[in-house]
Every structure is written in structure tokens, then in C-alpha cells.
Design an enzyme around this catalytic site. Structure first.
Site: not given
Length: 237
Positions: A1, A4, A56, A165
């Protein structure tokens, strides 16, 4: 992720944050973490970016990709060009906007650090990246979303953390990108391939400890002379 992060800064720079995105059936069908979008729902690009970074949301990521470039495939082509030509990384290739596993979807810790450093200079990205609680009002889901990043949330407190993140897939294992700052320097730490969820936080703390102890940022004036061991030094440019 961690993908992203790249999707977010690309979307912020290419798209119009107030533009309305119509959510497709393909976006709604995405596996993994979501913000529970409905097919046909209209939502602003900025809210999708928020839902993608803070919660997410894999559905939000695909909705962003389709809105910007018409399809996930075309989005990937444009994103990879952007990463090479605008940000300047050479060991990254993304197939999708959300980081779901694909053998041709890859990056390195260094590249991810460069991408994060580039992104964090954008005030819109920096604000979302540092969001601890997001008030979410979607068509079918209304809630307060808490960041998944446990340092940013305060569960594994570290002084000066400004954003982060998380990421996880079975193949990629535990991943983490984190920014932190003190009055002397701003740092970015990227940890990939951790076996246990706690490992990535411990390793990130160790990296920050090292960075804050051994480095600082300073401005050298052209007119200043610096003396060391009976020698004089000055900045020529």
C-alpha cells in the site's frame, strides 16, 4: 500500500481536487481495505485521496486511477512515466494504484523514500499524510477513520512524527513509510519486508534515532569562513 503515496501525489498534481468522481463497479469490487464506495456514487477527488491515504482504501485508489486516466492500465503507464521523469526514480514499476500484488509491481526502499520526500513538499499531501482522524461521509459509510500508522496515532509514540503510511501483502510482508522532523532536520524512513507488524516500527525508530543523532540541516553563508585544524574553509558558491 505504499504505492498509494505515489498515486496520491500524482493525483494531487494532475487532477482537480474539487472535481467529482463517479465510482465504477470495478472500483467497488476491489479486495482488501476499502472505504465502502457504492457503484455510481459521486465523490470529490480530494475525499478519495484522503480515504486512500488514511484508510488505505483500495476502492478509492482505483476510482482515482479511472477518473484521471480512464482505466487502471492507462493510469499505470502515466504514473510510471511521472515517477521517472518528474520525481526521478529508476527502480520502481507500478501496475496498479493500490499495491495489490503483481509480480511486475515493485519498488525499493530508496525509491520509495525519494517519492515520499517529493510528495511531502506538497502542502495538500502533507496535510493528508499527517491526518490522525478523518471524518468520513460516504453514501453508505459514515464514520471517523483513524490512521493505521501506530506511530502517528501515538500507540508507539515517537517525538516529531509528522506523517506515515502502512502497507501489507502476504508477498511484500509488512511495510512502512514515515516522516519526522525536529528544528534541525526533516527525515523520511522507509522499511520494507518486515516479518512482524511491530518490527517495522522498531526499525523505523532506530533509523530516526540514528538520523537525528548524526545529521542536521544548516545554511552556510557565502561570506562566512569556517576554521578547522588551522585551516580555513568557505563556500565558493
Amino acid at each position: 500500500s505504499l504505492t498509494k503515496i505515489a498515486t496520491a501525489i500524482y493525483a494531487i498534481e494532475k487532477g482537480s481536487l474539487n472535481s467529482l468522481v463517479t465510482v465504477s463497479a470495478n472500483a467497488v469490487r476491489q479486495d482488501g481495505t476499502r472505504v465502502y464506495l457504492d457503484e455510481g456514487e459521486k465523490i470529490t477527488l480530494k475525499q478519495l485521496i484522503e480515504g486512500m491515504l488514511v484508510n488505505s482504501g483500495n476502492d478509492a485508489a482505483v476510482a482515482i486511477a479511472e477518473h484521471l486516466d480512464g482505466s487502471v492500465e492507462q493510469f499505470a503507464v502515466h504514473l510510471n512515466t511521472y515517477l521517472k521523469t518528474t520525481i526521478g526514480v529508476n527502480h520502481t514499476h507500478f501496475i496498479n494504484p493500490n499495491g495489490l500484488f503483481d509480480k511486475n509491481h515493485y519498488t525499493t526502499a530508496r525509491d520509495m523514500g525519494i517519492i515520499t520526500n517529493y510528495a511531502i513538499k506538497n502542502p495538500v499531501f502533507a496535510e493528508i499524510f499527517g491526518t490522525k482522524v478523518l471524518k468520513w461521509k460516504g453514501k453508505s459509510w459514515k464514520t471517523n477513520i483513524l490512521t493505521h500508522h501506530r506511530m502517528l496515532k501515538g500507540e508507539f509514540a515517537y517525538p516529531g512524527v509528522t506523517g506515515g503510511k502502512t502497507g501489507y501483502t502476504v508477498k511484500a510482508k509488512q511495510t512502512l513509510a514515515t516522516t519526522a522532523a525536529n528544528p534541525k532536520i526533516r527525515l523520511t524512513a522507509v522499511v520494507l519486508n518486515s516479518d512482524l507488524p511491530r518490527d517495522k516500527y522498531d526499525d523505523t525508530a532506530s533509523l530516526f534515532d540514528y538520523g537525528f543523532k548524526n545529521f542536521q540541516h544548516a545554511t552556510l553563508l557565502q561570506s562566512d569562513i569556517y576554521k578547522l585544524d588551522n585551516k580555513e574553509y568557505f563556500p565558493e558558491k
